[in-house]
Each structure stands twice: as C-alpha cells, then as structure tokens.
Design a protein around this motif. Sequence first.
Motif, short mmCIF file in Angstrom:
data_model
loop_
_atom_site.label_atom_id
_atom_site.label_comp_id
_atom_site.label_asym_id
_atom_site.label_seq_id
_atom_site.Cartn_x
_atom_site.Cartn_y
_atom_site.Cartn_z
N VAL A 1 -22.55 -8.16 -6.90
CA VAL A 1 -23.71 -7.35 -6.50
C VAL A 1 -23.42 -6.68 -5.15
N ALA B 1 -27.11 -9.32 -1.13
CA ALA B 1 -26.92 -9.68 -2.54
C ALA B 1 -27.41 -11.11 -2.79
N ARG B 2 -27.05 -12.03 -1.93
CA ARG B 2 -27.51 -13.42 -2.09
C ARG B 2 -29.02 -13.50 -2.03
N LEU C 1 -32.73 -10.45 -11.43
CA LEU C 1 -32.48 -9.26 -10.63
C LEU C 1 -32.24 -8.05 -11.53
N ASP D 1 -21.40 -13.97 -8.56
CA ASP D 1 -22.40 -12.94 -8.86
C ASP D 1 -22.79 -12.20 -7.59
N ALA D 2 -22.97 -12.94 -6.50
CA ALA D 2 -23.36 -12.32 -5.23
C ALA D 2 -22.28 -11.35 -4.75
N ILE E 1 -30.57 -12.10 -5.31
CA ILE E 1 -30.38 -13.02 -6.43
C ILE E 1 -31.32 -14.21 -6.30
N SER E 2 -31.50 -14.68 -5.10
CA SER E 2 -32.42 -15.79 -4.87
C SER E 2 -33.87 -15.36 -5.12
N ASP F 1 -34.68 -15.12 -8.78
CA ASP F 1 -34.31 -16.32 -9.55
C ASP F 1 -33.07 -16.14 -10.41
N GLY F 2 -32.07 -15.52 -9.85
CA GLY F 2 -30.80 -15.39 -10.55
C GLY F 2 -30.45 -13.95 -10.87
N LEU F 3 -29.25 -13.78 -11.34
CA LEU F 3 -28.75 -12.44 -11.65
C LEU F 3 -29.54 -11.80 -12.79
#
Length: 69
Positions: free
Chosen positions: A30, A47-48, A60, A26-27, A51-52, A55-57
């Motif tokens: 993104v 991107a990481r 976001l 996912d990262a 997402i963090s 709390d996830g894609l």
Amino acid sequence: MRNTGCLRFERPRERLLTLGAAALSDAELVALLLRTGTSRMSALDIARSLISRFDGLAGLLAAPLAEVV
C-alpha cells in the motif's frame, strides 16, 4: 517524511525490485501505491494506519474513496 532511516535494501521499492511482491507486507505494498508520506508520517506509516483503520487490507479495498482520503 523521507524514508532515510532505512538502509536502501530495506525500503519497500528496492525490496520489491530485488525480492518481488510476495516478499512485501500488505502495508509495504500500500505504501508503494501511496508513493509519498507527509511531513509527519512516512508512506509506510500511513499505509499501516489505513489498514488498521479499515480492519485489514480487504476492508481498505472495500472502503469508499471518500472515507479513505
């Protein structure tokens, strides 16, 4: 910050072209949408972080744009 530390076949864009979207995290996906990073963070690092932070894609994607930028 350019992604110069990675071998060409390890970069998300090249992996997307050779292996397809299913092979990317996912990262990485993104990061491809972001296109570039900053002088301090690569697009993948940003991107990481996003997402963090959300709390996830799914978080976001649901976040208002004003909170993301």
